[in-house]
Scaffold this active site. Structure first.
Site, mmCIF file in Angstrom:
data_model
loop_
_atom_site.group_PDB
_atom_site.id
_atom_site.type_symbol
_atom_site.label_atom_id
_atom_site.label_comp_id
_atom_site.label_asym_id
_atom_site.label_seq_id
_atom_site.Cartn_x
_atom_site.Cartn_y
_atom_site.Cartn_z
ATOM 1 N N ASP A 94 0.884 -1.145 -0.062
ATOM 2 C CA ASP A 94 0.061 0.122 0.123
ATOM 3 C C ASP A 94 0.871 1.236 -0.003
ATOM 4 O O ASP A 94 0.268 2.322 0.294
ATOM 5 C CB ASP A 94 -0.922 -0.048 1.013
ATOM 6 C CG ASP A 94 0.084 0.102 2.575
ATOM 7 O OD1 ASP A 94 0.878 -0.222 2.430
ATOM 8 O OD2 ASP A 94 -0.765 0.702 3.689
ATOM 9 N N GLU A 95 2.263 1.122 -0.239
ATOM 10 C CA GLU A 95 2.958 2.196 -0.317
ATOM 11 C C GLU A 95 4.119 2.357 -1.260
ATOM 12 O O GLU A 95 4.670 1.162 -1.443
ATOM 13 C CB GLU A 95 3.671 2.555 1.078
ATOM 14 C CG GLU A 95 4.195 3.738 1.503
ATOM 15 C CD GLU A 95 4.766 3.857 2.849
ATOM 16 O OE1 GLU A 95 5.038 5.020 3.379
ATOM 17 O OE2 GLU A 95 4.536 2.824 3.551
#
Length: 382
Positions: A94-95
């Site tokens: 998610d990053e």
């Protein structure tokens, strides 16, 4: 992404929106993998024991980890990233860091690109992302955190001190729980105070990294965005609610894990040459063992055969030793060449393809080998 796992659950299951949601292990040894912002208001954060999280927020909805679903959403998010630039350095599901320097002429200002990313992610996944923009990775990361949730923060070159100086010194990368109290005793509470401090005063506390930390306090970071290459390995592990010593139960769990790992291999069009298991006993002693194949494979049957042999050897050497954690991984990843995928038979290859398609259409747990049904997995956490 904002509270990624929990946000995916709230988006997929609208009845949980605007309610505190905790994702993680549901058993006695469970750990919080993610908490919605509604749950964070009660002091619940990732890596916290689930028992403590339930005590802080008894009204929370507690859901198990659905890693295959999070990977699916992550793939769509990263696809959106690469529509703006090929220079994408993934940090987790998610990053990521994106270097959009070469995209400014084509897509507009850095703010325009950031806004476009957020809008595309929301439109195509239903999820919110926080975007931090700056001329280096360190500042961009701090900017994305500063604006959460749904943040949109740009740190211009002439605004670095204004942005950094008021922040607590704990926000500097590398200043942890041991170093922080020592700096505080020197009266250094903010990044601005660290930036202005005498290196001679800092040296007894920061040692040979004094210069490094002063550079960060000035907002300096020379690291480049390194575009992510192919995954170097795939793995899966579980921590059991109760220690397990029964071999059949361990083999059943190992079969489940191998199915997941090899399914991901095939989904990425990759083969693996090395199989590894990880075992942790009740005394927290951890052992890893591996073996390499003459030919790489993505066959569930062949990987399980090798992983089971490794586990059998460990069990023979540790008779009746209860197991707390069990995991399996594959590495030495390759793309297929003229040798093809090593399978024992065409039937086994067809079976893997059929199971992959069933899981893709109906969910990861809708089809499985009979060996996994010998015992149920009790509250395990990936």
């Amino acid at each position: 992404m904002d509270a990624f796992y929990a946000s995916v659950e709230q988006n997929d299951q609208p009845q949980y929106r605007n309610r505190p949601v905790i994702v993680g292990g549901t058993g006695g040894r469970g750990v919080v993998a993610a908490a919605s912002y509604e749950a964070r208001k009660f002091g619940v954060f990732s890596a916290m024991p689930m028992s403590r999280a339930r005590g802080l927020c008894p009204q929370a909805v507690v859901l198990p980890v659905r890693m295959s679903r999070y990977r699916e959403v992550s793939a769509e998010v990263f696809k959106i990233f690469r529509e703006s630039t090929p220079e994408v350095e993934g940090l987790s599901l998610d990053e990521a860091f994106l270097d959009v320097s070469a995209s400014l002429v084509l897509f507009g200002s850095i703010e325009t690109i950031g806004a476009t990313l957020r809008a595309k992610i929301l439109a195509r996944t239903g999820l919110h992302a926080s975007v931090g923009m700056a001329h280096n990775k360190y500042l961009a990361k701090l900017a994305s955190d500063a604006g959460k949730p749904r943040g949109f923060v740009h740190v211009p070159r002439d605004g670095v001190r204004l942005f950094l100086d008021p922040m607590p010194v704990s926000r500097v990368w590398g200043i942890g729980k041991q170093t922080l109290p020592k700096l505080q005793r020197l009266g250094i509470l903010t990044i601005g105070q660290l930036r202005k401090a005498d290196p001679g005063v800092l040296s007894p506390v920061l040692g040979n990294r004094t210069g490094h930390f002063l550079a960060l306090a000035r907002g300096e970071d020379e690291r480049e965005v390194i575009a992510s290459s192919l995954d170097k390995s795939f793995s899966r592990e579980v921590t059991f609610d109760h220690d397990i010593s029964k071999p059949t139960a361990l083999y059943a769990e190992l079969q489940r894990q191998v199915e997941s790992v090899t399914g991901r291999l095939r989904g990425h069009g990759l083969l693996a040459r090395t199989i590894q298991i990880k075992v942790r006993d009740k005394r927290f002693r951890t052992v890893t063992r591996s073996r390499s194949l003459a030919l790489p494979t993505a066959s569930t049957q062949l990987v399980f055969k090798q992983a089971r042999a490794l586990l059998e050897k460990w069990l023979q050497e540790h008779l009746n030793t209860p197991v707390r954690l069990l995991g399996v991984g594959v590495s030495g990843l390759e793309t297929p060449d003229e040798r093809g995928i090593e399978y024992d038979s065409a039937e086994q290859k067809a079976l893997d393809r059929t199971l992959d398609e069933i899981r893709r259409r109906y969910g990861e747990n809708k089809a499985t080998h009979a060996g996994t049904l010998r015992t149920g997995k009790k509250g395990a956490v990936e």
